[in-house]
Design a protein around this motif. Structure first.
Motif, PDB file in Angstrom:
ATOM      1  N   LEU A 130       2.728 -34.421   6.858  1.00 35.21           N
ATOM      2  CA  LEU A 130       3.031 -34.584   5.445  1.00 35.21           C
ATOM      3  C   LEU A 130       4.475 -34.201   5.153  1.00 35.21           C
ATOM      4  O   LEU A 130       5.095 -33.415   5.878  1.00 35.21           O
ATOM      5  CB  LEU A 130       2.128 -33.678   4.599  1.00 35.21           C
ATOM      6  CG  LEU A 130       0.628 -33.936   4.587  1.00 35.21           C
ATOM      7  CD1 LEU A 130      -0.086 -32.788   3.871  1.00 35.21           C
ATOM      8  CD2 LEU A 130       0.313 -35.261   3.900  1.00 35.21           C
ATOM      9  N   GLN A 180       2.608 -39.118   3.016  1.00 35.49           N
ATOM     10  CA  GLN A 180       2.251 -39.147   4.435  1.00 35.49           C
ATOM     11  C   GLN A 180       3.479 -39.580   5.220  1.00 35.49           C
ATOM     12  O   GLN A 180       3.849 -40.749   5.233  1.00 35.49           O
ATOM     13  CB  GLN A 180       1.095 -40.115   4.682  1.00 35.49           C
ATOM     14  CG  GLN A 180       0.378 -39.894   6.006  1.00 35.49           C
ATOM     15  CD  GLN A 180      -0.504 -38.659   5.978  1.00 35.49           C
ATOM     16  OE1 GLN A 180      -1.127 -38.363   4.964  1.00 35.49           O
ATOM     17  NE2 GLN A 180      -0.554 -37.933   7.089  1.00 35.49           N
ATOM     18  N   CYS A 189       2.405 -28.244   6.124  1.00 29.75           N
ATOM     19  CA  CYS A 189       0.952 -28.451   6.026  1.00 29.75           C
ATOM     20  C   CYS A 189       0.269 -27.206   5.463  1.00 29.75           C
ATOM     21  O   CYS A 189      -0.640 -27.305   4.626  1.00 29.75           O
ATOM     22  CB  CYS A 189       0.385 -28.814   7.396  1.00 29.75           C
ATOM     23  SG  CYS A 189      -1.300 -29.456   7.340  1.00 29.75           S
ATOM     24  N   LYS A 222       2.933 -35.161  -2.606  1.00 33.68           N
ATOM     25  CA  LYS A 222       2.786 -35.266  -1.160  1.00 33.68           C
ATOM     26  C   LYS A 222       2.892 -36.710  -0.701  1.00 33.68           C
ATOM     27  O   LYS A 222       2.370 -37.611  -1.345  1.00 33.68           O
ATOM     28  CB  LYS A 222       1.441 -34.674  -0.712  1.00 33.68           C
ATOM     29  CG  LYS A 222       1.308 -33.183  -0.963  1.00 33.68           C
ATOM     30  CD  LYS A 222       0.026 -32.625  -0.388  1.00 33.68           C
ATOM     31  CE  LYS A 222      -1.184 -33.025  -1.206  1.00 33.68           C
ATOM     32  NZ  LYS A 222      -2.412 -32.333  -0.760  1.00 33.68           N
TER      33      LYS A 222
END
Length: 258
Positions: free
Chosen positions: A37, A31, A87, A29
């Motif tokens: 994400l 940001q 998400c 993952k």
């Protein structure tokens, strides 16, 4: 039939990409921005689909969420959302999908949505109808507001004025309908509306990859579609309102404009 070849092509490649890259855990993952994400699954599926389109349709244009979000619609344009509901997926919520639409000469002409955890494959072709696992689908026949379910897309963190309008609209609408839902993935909002599982949906965004695949699906399934002002939806509008009948559509519009 026109566009059936494109439908078969993109459906086959979405299924291949899912088999290669889709997973329920072990995500890498990143940001992407505040509140947003991106995962290795998004990136890998998008790269696979872009490569397939470039190879088979080299003259066509591509808009894709992760790497070509600022490209413009021109000529024949493929619009790719490699994972809609990232998400959800990243939190172990099995409500996400892969979706793609084709625009030609400014009109939506074909779309495919695959929901891997539900094992559901949707597609629509302009003037041919909407289908779920190769069976034709249509919007709900429910006419009573008291029995209707309406879904809303996520609150926008980028357009806070629209987020406030959505919050107010939900407050006005909920006393009139049976249930309000928020699935966190436009592919579920639109596919549920097109197949009659819910009676209407409101998705407030101008991201073409969120809107276009499901929009054609719902149009071909018989939905009433407008922008938030009640006018015909056009590319660039911030959001769409659709429902299975005129009474529900008017009530949703009233909740935004009263």
């Amino acid at each position: 039939m026109k566009y059936i070849q494109e439908k078969d092509f993109v459906l086959e490649n979405i299924k291949k990409a899912i088999s290669l890259f889709y997973k329920n855990d072990g995500f890498i993952k990143t940001q992407k921005s505040k509140f947003d994400l991106v995962t290795d699954v998004d990136k890998n599926i998008e790269a696979y689909l872009k490569d397939a389109i470039f190879h088979s349709y080299p003259q066509d244009n591509i808009i894709s969420e992760e790497t070509l979000p600022l490209a413009q619609i021109k000529g024949r344009t493929w619009i790719i959302d490699p994972i809609d509901g990232t998400c959800n997926m990243a939190h172990g919520i099995k409500m996400c999908g892969v979706q793609c639409a084709l625009v030609e000469d400014g009109e939506l002409v074909m779309s495919v949505i695959v929901l891997p955890d539900s094992i559901e494959e949707y597609f629509a072709i302009k003037n041919y109808g909407a289908y779920l696992n190769d069976k034709k689908i249509s919007v709900s026949s429910e006419t009573s507001l008291e029995n209707s379910i309406v879904s809303f897309g996520d609150y926008s963190h980028k357009a806070t004025d629209f987020a406030l309008k959505q919050h107010i609209a939900i407050g006005k609408l909920y006393p009139q309908v049976a249930k309000i839902r928020m699935y966190g993935a436009a592919c579920y909002d639109f596919s549920f509306a097109a197949s009659g599982k819910i009676d209407g949906t409101v998705v407030l965004t101008n991201n073409l990859w969120d809107l276009c695949p499901g929009l054609l699906l719902c149009i071909e399934a018989g939905a009433i579609v407008t922008n938030v002002e009640g006018k015909p939806f056009k590319f660039g509008d911030f959001g769409v309102i659709l429902s299975s009948n005129a009474n529900l559509q008017s009530k949703i519009l009233e909740s935004f404009n009263a």
